[in-house]
Design a protein around this motif. Structure first.
Motif, PDB file in Angstrom:
ATOM      1  N   ALA A   1       0.635  -0.388  -0.405  1.00 22.19           N
ATOM      2  CA  ALA A   1       0.020  -0.127  -0.704  1.00 22.19           C
ATOM      3  C   ALA A   1       1.112   1.158   0.072  1.00 22.19           C
ATOM      4  CB  ALA A   1      -0.906   0.077   1.605  1.00 22.19           C
ATOM      5  N   THR A   2       1.859   1.057   0.648  1.00 28.31           N
ATOM      6  CA  THR A   2       3.296   2.626   0.162  1.00 28.31           C
ATOM      7  C   THR A   2       4.477   1.987   0.487  1.00 28.31           C
ATOM      8  OG1 THR A   2       4.059   1.867   2.328  1.00 28.31           O
ATOM      9  CG2 THR A   2       1.848   3.469   2.426  1.00 28.31           C
ATOM     10  N   SER A   3       5.254   3.338  -0.351  1.00 30.13           N
ATOM     11  CA  SER A   3       5.933   3.147  -0.726  1.00 30.13           C
ATOM     12  C   SER A   3       7.795   2.345  -0.328  1.00 30.13           C
ATOM     13  CB  SER A   3       7.047   4.077  -1.646  1.00 30.13           C
ATOM     14  OG  SER A   3       7.749   4.964  -0.316  1.00 30.13           O
ATOM     15  N   GLY A   4       6.859   2.572   1.416  1.00 33.55           N
ATOM     16  CA  GLY A   4       7.879   1.808   2.133  1.00 33.55           C
ATOM     17  C   GLY A   4       8.857   2.952   3.134  1.00 33.55           C
ATOM     18  N   LEU A   5       8.114   4.183   2.310  1.00 36.36           N
ATOM     19  CA  LEU A   5       9.195   5.428   2.454  1.00 36.36           C
ATOM     20  C   LEU A   5       9.627   5.718   4.151  1.00 36.36           C
ATOM     21  CD1 LEU A   5      10.973   8.001   1.572  1.00 36.36           C
ATOM     22  CD2 LEU A   5       9.671   9.058   0.241  1.00 36.36           C
ATOM     23  N   VAL A   6       8.507   5.856   4.723  1.00 37.07           N
ATOM     24  CA  VAL A   6       8.054   6.159   6.008  1.00 37.07           C
ATOM     25  C   VAL A   6       8.206   5.660   7.028  1.00 37.07           C
ATOM     26  CG1 VAL A   6       5.931   6.862   7.358  1.00 37.07           C
ATOM     27  CG2 VAL A   6       5.895   7.329   5.601  1.00 37.07           C
ATOM     28  N   GLU A   7       8.962   3.745   6.758  1.00 34.36           N
ATOM     29  CA  GLU A   7       9.273   3.134   7.543  1.00 34.36           C
ATOM     30  C   GLU A   7      10.646   3.849   7.715  1.00 34.36           C
ATOM     31  OE1 GLU A   7       9.877  -1.728   7.749  1.00 34.36           O
ATOM     32  OE2 GLU A   7       8.563  -0.882   6.569  1.00 34.36           O
TER      33      GLU A   7
END
Length: 83
Positions: free
Chosen positions: A66-72
């Protein structure tokens, strides 16, 4: 088409080579447009299947996240910076 590389060429060969070059100069932009059109219509799921083999790319673990993983990634960087 002059110079030592073409010294042994007949006038007929030089004319054919010039036609060949003109043909590709004209075809190049058209072929580029075809390539761009094909890329625009490309189904990403189908492209992945072509590259990686048949599988159900709609279910985990192969489904897109669902996300690119950038936040993680940023969270991990913050944790690392605190050390």
């Amino acid at each position: 088409m002059e110079g030592p590389h073409f010294a042994g060429w007949s006038p007929k060969q030089v004319a054919a080579a010039r036609r060949w070059v003109r043909t590709w100069q004209e075809a190049g932009p058209r072929l580029e447009q075809v390539r761009r059109d094909e890329l625009r219509r490309l189904d990403p799921q189908h492209a992945v299947a072509l590259l990686c083999g048949e599988a159900d790319y709609t279910k985990a673990p192969r489904a897109p996240r669902a996300t690119s993983g950038l936040v993680e990634q940023q969270r991990w960087f913050r944790l690392a910076a605190r050390r």
